[in-house]
Scaffold this active site. Structure first.
Site, short mmCIF file in Angstrom:
data_model
loop_
_atom_site.label_atom_id
_atom_site.label_comp_id
_atom_site.label_asym_id
_atom_site.label_seq_id
_atom_site.Cartn_x
_atom_site.Cartn_y
_atom_site.Cartn_z
N TYR A 1 0.84 -1.19 0.00
CA TYR A 1 0.00 0.00 0.00
C TYR A 1 0.88 1.24 0.00
CZ TYR A 1 -3.24 -3.58 1.79
OH TYR A 1 -3.97 -4.73 1.99
N PRO B 1 -15.23 -7.02 4.18
CA PRO B 1 -16.49 -7.64 4.63
C PRO B 1 -17.73 -6.87 4.20
CG PRO B 1 -15.47 -6.45 6.43
CD PRO B 1 -14.48 -6.44 5.30
N LEU B 2 -17.53 -5.68 3.64
CA LEU B 2 -18.65 -4.90 3.11
C LEU B 2 -18.65 -4.89 1.59
CD1 LEU B 2 -18.60 -1.90 5.62
CD2 LEU B 2 -19.95 -4.01 5.71
N GLY B 3 -18.03 -5.94 1.01
CA GLY B 3 -18.04 -6.06 -0.45
C GLY B 3 -17.36 -4.90 -1.14
N ARG B 4 -16.23 -4.45 -0.58
CA ARG B 4 -15.48 -3.29 -1.10
C ARG B 4 -16.37 -2.05 -1.17
NH1 ARG B 4 -10.44 -4.77 -2.37
NH2 ARG B 4 -10.07 -6.95 -2.95
N GLY B 5 -17.21 -1.90 -0.16
CA GLY B 5 -18.04 -0.70 -0.05
C GLY B 5 -19.40 -0.83 -0.68
N PHE B 6 -19.63 -1.89 -1.44
CA PHE B 6 -20.91 -2.02 -2.14
C PHE B 6 -22.08 -2.13 -1.16
CE2 PHE B 6 -24.23 -3.71 -4.80
CZ PHE B 6 -23.94 -3.21 -6.07
N HIS C 1 1.50 -11.95 1.76
CA HIS C 1 0.38 -11.33 1.05
C HIS C 1 -0.13 -12.20 -0.09
CE1 HIS C 1 -1.17 -6.97 0.20
NE2 HIS C 1 -2.15 -7.85 0.16
#
Length: 337
Positions: free
Chosen positions: A64, A214-219, A133
């Site tokens: 990153y 865990p939020l579907g990449r913000g979806f 990774h």
């Protein structure tokens, strides 16, 4: 707001908050803002607020930036290193010029080099949890983990883990040095670990599971209504799950999650996080760079779902129901290996 509860992750003694903080979006990667523009001051404020809420488990990687994310965390935790549990990762090769080579490197000499660099960038003399990774296809995982084990013996690393690996690879690595955690994408939209043997292997061996995105990449937040909502350099534009018809099919699934969340008196994000955390020996690390979202996510850690609620949620978003893969074809060949 009560503080986030804690669990023992794995069987080696690693004690963490049941919800961590994914820090990837707080800095660009290779010059691009991966989840939209980040603000350093707000990112640091988010890390500080997380600690107040009991979220002391920070997840980063040398990829990153590269390296910029670790340096940001060093600024944020300065003077209170002992209050945080830091997880970082290596394996995407970073050259001496601090640029990605876009190769994987799990050779023992590189393991040591990457660890020393991360220690310096994080401003610390130990890493709490050190992950590989991605698997280097040219280096047996036993050799890579052997070098990671030596870092533990030297006191530079406390616990080790792997990211995006198969059940067979987990067994090979665990036979060299006990793993405390395996990290994989996991959400209501991404449930492959349930069917590819990864979760079963972790349960059998007593290894902790860390669910990233865990939020579907913000979806699942519901903030996205169109593929055009992404900024030009947002990497989600390149993920099939967020493209064309796939996006709108997944939006229909989201509407069902939103309805169940309303019944529960929670946000869709909180419901989705509570579902992930209903699994034993599991930590979720939703990523955010904003204080208001860390507060919303923290509340989910204390949201309890009964079995009927879990089953209802899984019935409206069953395994395999999300449209489109979670990475493009090129990257998919390097997960679950």
């Amino acid at each position: 707001m009560s503080k986030v509860k804690r669990i023992k992750l794995g069987s080696q003694g690693l004690d963490v908050a049941v919800e961590g903080l994914g820090c990837m979006g707080m800095t660009p990667i290779a010059g691009g803002d991966i989840y939209g523009k980040a603000n350093e001051a707000e990112s640091i404020a988010t890390i500080h607020r997380a600690l107040e809420l009991g979220i002391d488990f920070l997840d980063t990687a040398d990829l990153y930036g590269p390296l910029l994310n670790e340096r940001l965390i060093a600024k944020a935790i300065k003077g209170r290193r002992d209050q945080y549990t830091i997880a970082t990762k290596f394996g995407f090769e970073v050259g001496d010029d601090e640029k990605l080579t876009w190769k994987f490197n799990g050779r023992p000499d590189y393991v040591k080099k990457a660890a020393e660099r991360s220690l310096k960038n994080l401003g610390t003399d130990y890493i709490d949890l050190y992950y590989l990774h991605r698997i280097d296809p040219e280096t047996p995982v036993e050799e890579t983990v052997g070098a990671m084990s030596e870092l533990v013996q030297e006191g530079k690393v406390r616990y080790i883990g792997l990211s995006e690996v198969s059940g067979d690879t987990i067994r090979k690595a665990h036979g060299v040095h006990p793993l405390s955690a395996v990290q994989t994408e996991y959400s209501l939209f991404e449930r492959e670990p349930e069917v590819n043997g990864v979760l079963a292997t972790l349960d059998e061996l007593g290894i902790g599971f860390v669910a990233y995105s865990p939020l579907g990449r913000g979806f699942i937040t519901g903030d996205l209504q169109s593929p055009d909502d992404f900024t030009a350099d947002d990497f989600r534009r390149h993920i099939p799950r967020f493209q064309g018809d796939n996006f709108y099919k997944n939006l229909e699934l989201l509407k069902q999650i939103q309805e169940l969340a309303a019944e529960k008196g929670a946000t869709p994000s909180q419901l989705a996080l509570a579902w992930v955390l209903s699994r034993k020996n599991t930590v979720a690390i939703p990523g955010t760079k904003r204080v208001r979202y860390i507060e919303e996510n923290a509340a989910a850690a204390n949201l309890v779902l009964d079995q009927a609620e879990i089953e209802k949620l899984e019935s409206v978003v069953p395994v395999g129901s999300a449209s489109g893969t979670r990475y493009d074809a090129g990257q998919m060949q390097f997960v679950n290996v």
